[in-house]
Write a protein that holds these residues in place. Structure first.
Motif, PDB file in Angstrom:
ATOM      1  N   VAL A 127      -2.376  -6.640   5.251  1.00 54.24           N
ATOM      2  CA  VAL A 127      -1.968  -6.365   4.007  1.00 54.24           C
ATOM      3  C   VAL A 127      -1.542  -4.891   4.111  1.00 54.24           C
ATOM      4  N   GLY A 128      -2.149  -4.100   4.638  1.00 55.86           N
ATOM      5  CA  GLY A 128      -1.930  -2.542   4.662  1.00 55.86           C
ATOM      6  C   GLY A 128      -0.946  -2.304   5.470  1.00 55.86           C
ATOM      7  N   LEU A 129      -0.584  -2.605   6.540  1.00 59.16           N
ATOM      8  CA  LEU A 129       0.692  -2.010   7.368  1.00 59.16           C
ATOM      9  C   LEU A 129       2.050  -2.350   6.942  1.00 59.16           C
ATOM     10  N   PRO A 130       2.378  -3.480   6.150  1.00 56.34           N
ATOM     11  CA  PRO A 130       3.635  -3.704   5.626  1.00 56.34           C
ATOM     12  C   PRO A 130       3.800  -2.563   4.336  1.00 56.34           C
ATOM     13  N   LEU A 131       2.754  -2.482   3.441  1.00 58.16           N
ATOM     14  CA  LEU A 131       2.931  -1.443   2.553  1.00 58.16           C
ATOM     15  C   LEU A 131       3.113  -0.041   2.973  1.00 58.16           C
ATOM     16  N   ALA A 132       2.333  -0.045   4.127  1.00 58.85           N
ATOM     17  CA  ALA A 132       2.449   1.367   4.742  1.00 58.85           C
ATOM     18  C   ALA A 132       3.970   1.934   5.206  1.00 58.85           C
ATOM     19  N   VAL A 133       4.562   0.840   5.847  1.00 61.99           N
ATOM     20  CA  VAL A 133       5.789   1.156   6.512  1.00 61.99           C
ATOM     21  C   VAL A 133       7.021   1.223   5.315  1.00 61.99           C
ATOM     22  N   VAL A 134       6.790   0.162   4.311  1.00 65.25           N
ATOM     23  CA  VAL A 134       7.750   0.426   3.210  1.00 65.25           C
ATOM     24  C   VAL A 134       7.790   1.612   2.480  1.00 65.25           C
TER      25      VAL A 134
END
Length: 481
Positions: free
Chosen positions: A213-220
């Motif tokens: 859940v965290g990695l996609p938010l971090a990248v975007v």
């Protein structure tokens, strides 16, 4: 230092409230333990906001007060120091010390930014590199210290283009702070959130679940923020013209070689780091705890035959005050939950099953985004907000995991002032290098704050449900009237 009138009035108000809570019947529906927990919680929060005292000292004092008064047992207080998440962070810092000692960061910088030919490419390649560091170095301050030599090398290469140097100075802390949500070890606040969820709901978030859940938010969020930094800090004329960053320019600010064959120590460290991250990400397959994997990695990294750093030198890099702070605030969370204080506080908020989930989560995200103006410590913000958010989410029929993640992710925005976060303060004052001003920060924050809040809300409502984190609480877990 004498107190100002505002500080005196605030102190009197807080002490008056605590004295009122000591009177039986002053808080209907709250037990004696609950009143004591609330009094300690209020005092600790006020001290975190206004007192010039170390956050860990305040947290330990609060934990001790709760133990002496019998709200929690001494076993509960000291057991938090042995929590698995605390050991995960200790070992992760030892691993980070081994990586830093080898100089792999310089090689990574050459690999990434050496291929940049335009300003926009440089901006987004730098952003991608900073996001990746969330897997290698725990805590945002450690990543900022690791990235500073890379920034100095880029600043030297672009010394004739001052606005670009200022842009990079602002880009580094911005991405470091927003990308921390990528991993469980990205910030101490994440471990506090996991601990609160476990104590209050029995939900255990693993390293892999957080990563999903965290990695996609971090990248975007990092790449959108990078584009925003570029547009708000530079003009069109600044962004024109080619960019050339050579390995020799980066070598000037690195004590180890950034080109040529890898040394045996670099090869061993890179292999070890890749193995540890791979084992963390494949936890569902082998079932080995991330803390155990980190401990194995730390022992290998400090071993006489294979290690790149001595054991005692690795331990010196561990931020022991942060770990004590985390342990003490976990104990405070247990007190707030077990005494019924969190539920009692939430009971004053007009929430119910009829409250739309989007409205509840919007309130959580807005409050968490703005909280850095009062509480500068990211961990302190989670210690104060997450127990209340989790309790409120259950009452509103919202999945507490979603609410806690949204609050923690939104609290990652802390760019308004140089004092709002350590990475911001570090890059705000770099001797001999032009950097940003408070006005630059305010201009960026005016756009970045609503963007970050909207993005977190969109992920909580739309993206995370697709990744297995629903918005609504399971009907079987709703509190019965």
């Amino acid at each position: 230092m004498p107190l100002t009138l505002r500080q005196t009035v605030g102190l009197c108000a807080v002490l008056g409230l605590c004295a009122l809570l000591a009177v039986p019947g002053a808080a209907p529906g709250l037990s004696a333990d609950g009143r004591l927990s609330l009094a300690v919680f209020v005092l600790a929060t006020a001290a975190w906001i206004a007192a010039p005292v170390d956050d860990a000292y305040i947290a330990l004092g609060a934990g001790l007060a709760l133990t002496v008064t019998g709200v929690i047992s001494s076993e509960t207080l000291f057991a938090t120091l042995g929590d698995e998440t605390v050991w995960l962070l200790i070992c992760a810092f030892v691993l980070a010390a081994a990586v830093t000692r080898t100089g792999l960061a310089g090689r990574a910088a050459v690999f990434l930014v050496g291929g940049a030919r335009t300003v926009r490419q440089l901006t987004h390649l730098t952003t991608a590199g900073l996001v990746v560091t969330a897997f290698a170095v725990p805590a945002t301050s450690g990543r900022a210290a690791l990235a500073l030599p890379v920034f100095l090398a880029l600043a030297a290469a672009l010394r004739e283009r001052t606005r670009l140097v200022v842009m990079l100075a602002l880009l580094f802390p911005t991405v470091i702070l927003l990308s921390a949500v990528a991993t469980l070890i990205g910030a101490g606040a994440h471990l506090i959130t996991v601990g609160v969820l476990w104590e209050q709901t029995g939900e255990q978030l693993s390293f892999v679940q957080w990563l999903v859940v965290g990695l996609p938010l971090a990248v975007v969020s990092s790449h959108l923020a990078a584009e925003l930094v570029l547009l708000t800090t530079t003009r069109r004329a600044d962004r024109k013209g080619p960019v050339t960053i050579t390995a020799a320019q980066i070598q000037e600010h690195s004590e180890t070689a950034v080109e040529g064959p890898f040394t045996p120590a670099e090869s061993r460290c890179l292999l070890l780091l890749a193995t540890v991250v791979l084992l963390w990400c494949s936890e569902p397959l082998h079932g080995v705890s991330p803390a155990v994997v980190a401990l194995i990695g730390a022992l290998v990294a400090t071993s006489p035959a294979l290690g790149t750093v001595r054991f005692k030198d690795g331990l010196r890099t561990v931020p022991w005050p942060l770990l004590l702070f985390m342990a003490a605030t976990m104990a405070m969370g247990v007190a707030l939950s077990d005494s019924g204080t969190a539920d009692w506080l939430v009971g004053w908020i007009p929430l119910g099953a009829s409250t739309p989930p989007w409205l509840f989560l919007t309130g959580v995200v807005v409050v968490s985004t703005a909280a850095h103006l009062a509480l500068q410590s990211r961990s302190a913000r989670s210690s104060v907000l997450v127990p209340l958010v989790v309790a409120a989410a259950v009452g509103a029929g919202v999945n507490p995991v979603t609410a806690a993640l949204a609050s923690t992710a939104a609290a990652g925005f802390c760019h308004t002032l140089p004092s709002s976060a350590k990475p911001v303060a570090l890059f705000a004052d770099v001797p001999g290098t032009p950097t940003y001003t408070p006005r630059d920060l305010l201009r960026l924050s005016a756009f970045l704050a609503p963007l970050t809040a909207a993005l977190v809300l969109a992920f909580a409502l739309v993206v995370w449900p697709l990744l297995g984190v629903p918005v609504l609480l399971d009907p079987n877990e709703r509190p019965q009237p």
